[in-house]
Write a protein that holds these residues in place. Sequence first.
Motif, short mmCIF file in Angstrom:
data_model
loop_
_atom_site.label_atom_id
_atom_site.label_comp_id
_atom_site.label_asym_id
_atom_site.label_seq_id
_atom_site.Cartn_x
_atom_site.Cartn_y
_atom_site.Cartn_z
N GLY A 24 0.78 -1.18 0.12
CA GLY A 24 -0.09 -0.12 -0.12
C GLY A 24 0.78 1.21 -0.15
N ASP A 25 0.04 2.30 0.16
CA ASP A 25 0.81 3.62 0.32
C ASP A 25 1.58 4.12 1.52
N ALA A 26 2.48 4.91 1.42
CA ALA A 26 2.96 5.42 2.71
C ALA A 26 1.98 6.00 3.28
N LEU A 27 2.33 5.91 4.80
CA LEU A 27 1.48 6.67 5.80
C LEU A 27 2.11 7.32 6.66
N SER A 28 1.55 8.71 6.92
CA SER A 28 2.18 9.53 8.14
C SER A 28 1.84 8.75 9.43
N MET A 29 2.75 9.23 10.30
CA MET A 29 2.55 8.80 11.82
C MET A 29 1.05 9.18 12.33
N LEU A 30 0.44 10.37 11.77
CA LEU A 30 -0.94 10.79 11.93
C LEU A 30 -1.78 9.99 11.25
N ASP A 31 -1.59 9.36 9.99
CA ASP A 31 -2.34 8.50 9.41
C ASP A 31 -2.70 7.33 10.33
N VAL A 32 -1.28 6.67 10.71
CA VAL A 32 -1.41 5.57 11.83
C VAL A 32 -2.22 5.77 13.09
N ALA A 33 -2.11 6.88 13.41
CA ALA A 33 -2.86 7.32 14.61
C ALA A 33 -4.23 7.28 14.39
N LYS A 34 -4.69 7.77 13.20
CA LYS A 34 -6.13 7.96 13.00
C LYS A 34 -6.83 6.32 12.55
N ILE A 35 -6.00 5.46 12.02
CA ILE A 35 -6.43 4.16 12.01
C ILE A 35 -6.79 3.61 13.52
N LEU A 36 -5.75 3.82 14.45
CA LEU A 36 -6.10 3.26 15.60
C LEU A 36 -7.40 3.87 16.32
N LYS A 37 -7.49 4.98 16.02
CA LYS A 37 -8.54 5.70 16.73
C LYS A 37 -9.73 5.32 16.17
N ARG A 38 -9.92 4.96 15.09
CA ARG A 38 -10.64 4.52 14.23
C ARG A 38 -11.29 2.99 14.42
N ARG A 39 -10.21 2.10 14.59
CA ARG A 39 -10.57 0.68 14.78
C ARG A 39 -10.57 0.02 15.98
N LEU A 40 -9.95 0.93 17.08
CA LEU A 40 -9.85 0.41 18.59
C LEU A 40 -10.70 1.08 19.39
N GLY A 41 -11.38 2.08 19.17
CA GLY A 41 -12.37 2.65 20.08
C GLY A 41 -11.67 3.08 21.34
N ASP A 42 -12.40 2.69 22.61
CA ASP A 42 -11.58 2.91 23.91
C ASP A 42 -10.26 2.72 24.16
N ASP A 43 -9.74 1.76 23.35
CA ASP A 43 -8.46 1.35 23.81
C ASP A 43 -7.19 2.16 23.15
#
Length: 350
Positions: free
Chosen positions: A256-275
């Motif tokens: 896939g495409d290169a991701l910024s660290m903020l992109d990674v953070a957004k994935i975690l926020k979207r997929r992990l909820g309260d964790d």
Amino acid sequence: MTNSNKDKTVLVTGGSGFIAVHCILKLLQQGYTVRTTLRSLSRQNEVKDMLKVGGISSFDNLSFIEANLSDDKNWNKAVEGCEYVLHVASPTPAIKFKHEDELIIPAKDGVLRVLSASRDANVKRVVLTSAFGAIGMGHKNRTTPYTENDWTNINSNIPPYQKSKTIAEKAAWEFIKNEGGNLELSVINPVGVMGPVLGADYSHSNQSIRQMLEGEIKACPKITSCYVDVRDVADLHLLAMAHPKANGERFLATSGDALSMLDVAKILKRRLGDDATKVPTKEIPNFVLRIAAWRKPELKMLVALLGQYMQASGDKAKKLLNWSPRTNEEAIVATAESLLKLGLIKKIKK
């Protein structure tokens, strides 16, 4: 396939490492007889525990041998009778070092030590784990994805780790060309390796996920990276090991495409909820990171990556070896979920 592989012995160097243990897992699942090196045999049970997490219940086809990349001792024994060698191990120097040669010399000498022993033992092929760091560093004004034709420019101002990986890989190809005899070589160049953690010993890329989940990273540096799942890196090692077309080739392991660290953070926020309550939502200005690096030398490597173009192409492995990796999002989420499942994240106060 499983029965025919039992007669084939594969050596995996550095068996306690994140990529190495996933390679061992795949090899055992496919019926190979596996031998692995450890710097200390006291870590045997640790490796077995990680393999158990991965689903292995029998260790009849697994053996251990003590060997260190900075010492000739036992390497001839380690490769004896092996059809293939996966050289995944990398010397682990002190985090704080006085000179870059403390990284470069052990990396280069370790590769040559393994290749020499493999040639002398009539091993068919060695698969070397290199890194994107041997491909995509020291290039200015880059606008097109990196491929296996690219090499890091070691004459530019690049971090010592990437320099060591580049010099070690070039030394491997030189050895094969000039002294390799019948020994074959394939090289894997992974980008940031994510995916399921099987124990407390895991990659630097995964550490950034832990730091985000625990709130240790308050704001994201403005750096980008490509990512790949460790399960797919292991798959690619096995494809490069046995596929006739892989001989003499290097393969970028990236998805896939290169991701910024903020992109990674957004994935975690979207997929992990309260964790993911402590995962950062902002970026840190470049000048603030540069100032911080004066006080914390370990941040200098991050500073070197600011503004760097990091897109890489995994097309060669897909076309030549029919490699089919997971998405980078799946790899990132698998990292986080495994860290949480194994209790490797400090309890988050909600």
